[in-house]
Design a protein around this motif. Sequence first.
Motif, short mmCIF file in Angstrom:
data_model
loop_
_atom_site.label_atom_id
_atom_site.label_comp_id
_atom_site.label_asym_id
_atom_site.label_seq_id
_atom_site.Cartn_x
_atom_site.Cartn_y
_atom_site.Cartn_z
N GLU A 99 0.83 -1.21 0.00
CA GLU A 99 0.00 0.00 0.00
C GLU A 99 0.86 1.26 0.00
O GLU A 99 0.47 2.29 -0.55
CB GLU A 99 -0.93 0.01 1.23
CG GLU A 99 -1.77 1.28 1.26
CD GLU A 99 -2.78 1.35 2.39
OE1 GLU A 99 -3.15 0.31 2.94
OE2 GLU A 99 -3.20 2.47 2.68
N ASP A 118 -0.44 -4.80 3.13
CA ASP A 118 -0.73 -3.49 3.72
C ASP A 118 0.00 -3.52 5.06
O ASP A 118 -0.46 -4.16 6.01
CB ASP A 118 -2.24 -3.30 3.91
CG ASP A 118 -2.55 -1.92 4.48
OD1 ASP A 118 -1.60 -1.22 4.87
OD2 ASP A 118 -3.73 -1.56 4.54
N ASP A 121 -2.45 -1.24 8.51
CA ASP A 121 -3.79 -0.82 8.10
C ASP A 121 -4.52 -0.18 9.28
O ASP A 121 -4.37 -0.62 10.41
CB ASP A 121 -4.58 -2.05 7.61
CG ASP A 121 -5.94 -1.63 7.12
OD1 ASP A 121 -6.00 -0.91 6.12
OD2 ASP A 121 -6.94 -1.99 7.76
N ARG A 273 -8.73 -1.75 -0.75
CA ARG A 273 -7.94 -2.22 -1.88
C ARG A 273 -8.04 -3.74 -2.03
O ARG A 273 -7.94 -4.48 -1.05
CB ARG A 273 -6.48 -1.81 -1.73
CG ARG A 273 -6.13 -0.47 -2.35
CD ARG A 273 -6.89 0.72 -1.87
NE ARG A 273 -6.76 0.95 -0.43
CZ ARG A 273 -6.04 1.89 0.11
NH1 ARG A 273 -5.40 2.75 -0.64
NH2 ARG A 273 -6.00 2.04 1.43
N GLU A 277 -5.82 -5.79 0.81
CA GLU A 277 -6.75 -5.73 1.95
C GLU A 277 -7.84 -6.80 1.80
O GLU A 277 -7.99 -7.67 2.65
CB GLU A 277 -7.36 -4.32 2.08
CG GLU A 277 -6.30 -3.31 2.51
CD GLU A 277 -6.77 -1.86 2.54
OE1 GLU A 277 -6.20 -1.08 3.31
OE2 GLU A 277 -7.69 -1.48 1.77
MG MG Z 1 -5.01 -0.17 4.49
#
Ligand code: MG
Length: 329
Positions: A99, A118, A121, A273, A277
Amino acid sequence: MEDSRIALPIGTTLDRFIKKKQDEFQFATGELSQLLRDIALAGKVVNREINKAGLINIIGPIGAQNVQGEDQQKLDVLANIRFIRALTKGGEACAIVSEEDEEITDLENDGKYVIAIDPLDGSSNIDVNVSVGTIFSIYRRFTPVGTPITKEDVLQKGAEQVAAGYLLYGSSTMLVYTTGHGVNGFTYEPSLGEYFLSHPDMTIPEDGKVYSVNEGGYKSFPKEAKDYIEYCKDSKFTARYIGSLVADFHRNILKGGIYMYPPTSSSPSGKLRLLYECNALAFIVEQAGGVASDGKRRILEIEPDELHQRVPLYIGSKAMVEKAISYYS
Ligand code: MG
Ligand code: AHM
């Protein structure tokens, strides 16, 4: 046919668990096992840094200088560095999509696996001492070893994942992962520096009464999402929304519930995403007996065409997600 897999007891260390699971597969080379260990190790480092976040904020830039000499970094960037470093050193991963990075990181080695991650997050929750997480997906590279990494290696649909997991930095830190043979959760014991099996063979309740959505966006949700939310209210369900996907997801997997991020006027494809994710959590939820959909399609069947592609997400207990997506048909 009888399942010959060995059930491992609560308290088994992560290392031992990974080793035992590897032994169940003939010809396993141990590379995936090592990759999982690398991620778990980077998770320990990130956990340590997150635990210091409040102190660093209080002391400001001087305190922040104490973090491994990388004091100017925000924690999400720092987490990215930690995971990329761990994955680079290991040599099992050949490419990473994160990310935090616009483009694919080609590690220019002979690793077999591609990682989508990620690193941190829910990072807007760090400053206020609320749970955050790391989400990761592991794929086999698509193009032959020895050739440059291409988007094809990374733009694989979620159904191609060989493993996926998340770390939750909450009241305790946990690692939850699947290699497609069920879901297992490990709790980190910081004084021993070890993860221990605490949640073997996790399954999500088939139905639940918790719905998790940022209702601030209600007015711009599509009619289908609004109708389902009204149904939740009419059914006197409980609303629980942390705003950290991993934490909301983890609660729902344990207690039963649905997490949703529908399209909004400002994010017509939703906010979350697909690659780093939604796919990982979709793989986990399906392995635990739940469902993940964008309203119309199974998340794991969506063919990605962009690294940072967004999709609407409805994920959680089977009966709840099926009810939510019934409004789309
Ligand atoms: Mg995230
Ligand atoms: P991030 O990757 O920038 O942290 O955004 C993802 C997060 C999720 O963890 C969370 O569920 C969602 O964004 C919250 O969004 P919102 O603040 O719109 O409710």
